[in-house]
Scaffold this motif. Structure first.
Motif, short mmCIF file in Angstrom:
data_model
loop_
_atom_site.label_atom_id
_atom_site.label_comp_id
_atom_site.label_asym_id
_atom_site.label_seq_id
_atom_site.Cartn_x
_atom_site.Cartn_y
_atom_site.Cartn_z
N PHE A 197 33.28 57.23 38.87
CA PHE A 197 34.24 56.39 39.59
C PHE A 197 33.54 55.62 40.70
O PHE A 197 32.68 56.15 41.40
CB PHE A 197 35.34 57.25 40.23
N GLU A 198 33.93 54.37 40.87
CA GLU A 198 33.38 53.59 41.98
C GLU A 198 33.88 54.17 43.30
O GLU A 198 35.06 54.43 43.47
CB GLU A 198 33.82 52.13 41.87
N THR A 200 34.73 52.99 46.14
CA THR A 200 35.20 51.86 46.96
C THR A 200 36.64 52.12 47.38
O THR A 200 37.35 52.91 46.74
CB THR A 200 35.13 50.54 46.17
N GLU A 202 39.14 50.18 47.07
CA GLU A 202 40.04 49.73 46.00
C GLU A 202 40.15 50.78 44.89
O GLU A 202 41.25 51.12 44.45
CB GLU A 202 39.53 48.41 45.41
N SER A 203 39.01 51.30 44.45
CA SER A 203 39.02 52.30 43.38
C SER A 203 39.73 53.58 43.82
O SER A 203 40.56 54.12 43.09
CB SER A 203 37.57 52.63 42.97
N LEU A 204 39.43 54.04 45.02
CA LEU A 204 39.98 55.32 45.48
C LEU A 204 41.45 55.23 45.86
O LEU A 204 42.15 56.25 45.88
CB LEU A 204 39.17 55.82 46.67
N THR A 206 43.57 53.56 44.03
CA THR A 206 44.29 53.31 42.78
C THR A 206 45.14 54.53 42.42
O THR A 206 44.66 55.66 42.41
CB THR A 206 43.31 53.02 41.63
N TYR A 208 47.23 56.87 39.88
CA TYR A 208 47.24 57.25 38.46
C TYR A 208 48.47 58.11 38.20
O TYR A 208 48.67 59.13 38.88
CB TYR A 208 45.97 58.04 38.11
N THR A 214 46.87 59.05 44.29
CA THR A 214 45.74 58.14 44.15
C THR A 214 44.50 58.94 43.74
O THR A 214 44.43 60.16 43.92
CB THR A 214 45.44 57.41 45.46
N LYS A 284 36.97 58.92 31.51
CA LYS A 284 36.32 57.74 32.11
C LYS A 284 34.80 57.81 32.02
O LYS A 284 34.13 56.79 31.94
CB LYS A 284 36.74 57.61 33.58
#
Length: 290
Positions: A197-198, A200, A202-204, A206, A208, A214, A284
């Motif tokens: 996982f990135e 960042t 933004e990624s963290l 997100t 789900y 998140t 992933k």
């Protein structure tokens, strides 16, 4: 030229100690002597005389690269729980009661509020496991670490009566293997997690559906502390013959550590639900089940 201009702020150190004192006070046990600020943490061991053969147990660990997640999320109130958990869970595996804990924080720059927040998490971990936070150290490392970075480690000392030690030596075929659920990735495998996982904002951030939260909140969930659960099992009259803390080596490395020669463990994979974060990580990262 003076010490402060070289990158070490003594006054910030004093302030961080003042800010963390209230959190530390909440972890006091009757055996703790003196207050925070002395050169050594003091703990009265008189009560162990009530044991037939007291055995001291110790554990030391850190949180690995999980701290990187805390940096990106700017969330520092639970990483201290992880540091405590990784130490006291090892002591609990041997049947011991954690008595006291000391932490060590290395940082590029001492931001007193941040350090106090980290130690607040350490104190919470100590409360969850019933041990006293009797001391610690915050070391400023200018030029060695970036200013916003830190690392945390610690160690715990516990005690058990020798007759009550959990050694695994009496495990035999037919005994039951019981798994106790995790709260997620705990504090192991984050070098792999950070590749999948990135790391960042933004990624963290997100969300789900399968996680119900998140990605960042799922990953930073603090390591579960098993001290009280194991204590309750013992006090209910159930004999725990062996105990394994599933850390970096997973099932393959850690389960055999509690088994005597000639005995194997059979894990029934359909008997428990795999936490969603592991399913997502496997999907992933295209990671094999093994």
């Amino acid at each position: 030229m003076d010490y402060k201009s070289s990158g070490v702020d003594i006054e910030a150190g004093y302030k961080s100690v003042e800010l963390m004192k209230e959190s530390i006070k909440e972890t006091r046990r009757p055996e703790m002597l003196g207050n925070i600020g002395g050169f050594a943490g003091a703990f009265d061991m008189s009560k162990i005389k009530e044991m037939d053969e007291p055995v001291m147990l110790s554990g030391t660990d850190g949180c690995g690269t999980k701290v990187k997640l805390a940096f990106v999320m700017d969330k520092h109130d639970t990483i201290g729980i992880d540091a405590v958990a990784m130490c006291v869970n090892d002591i609990a595996c041997s049947g011991g009661e954690p008595l006291f804990f000391l932490d060590y924080i290395a940082c590029g720059k001492n931001y007193p509020e941040k350090i106090a927040t980290i130690v607040g998490g350490v104190a919470e971990g100590c409360k969850q496991s019933g041990c006293a936070l009797i001391g610690g150290e915050t070391a400023e490392h200018p030029g060695l670490m970036p200013e916003d970075d830190y690392d945390i480690a610690g160690f715990a000392v516990g005690v058990v009566d020798k007759k009550d030690m959990i050694t695994g030596e009496n495990i035999k075929p037919g005994d039951k293997l019981i798994g106790m659920a995790s709260s997620g990735v705990h504090s192991n495998g984050f070098s792999l997690v950070r590749k999948v996982f990135e790391m960042t904002e933004e990624s963290l951030s997100t969300y789900y559906d399968e996680l119900g939260t998140t990605l960042g909140e799922a990953l930073i969930a603090p390591t579960r502390i098993y001290v009280n659960a194991l204590k309750s099992i013992r006090e209910s009259g159930i004999t725990i013959k062996g105990c394994s803390h599933i850390t970096g080596g997973g099932f393959y490395e850690n389960i055999p550590r509690m088994l005597p020669d000639g005995v194997k463990a059979i894990v029934k994979k359909d008997s428990y639900e795999v936490p969603a974060i592991f399913k997502l990580l496997q999907e992933k990262g295209d990671i094999t089940e093994e």
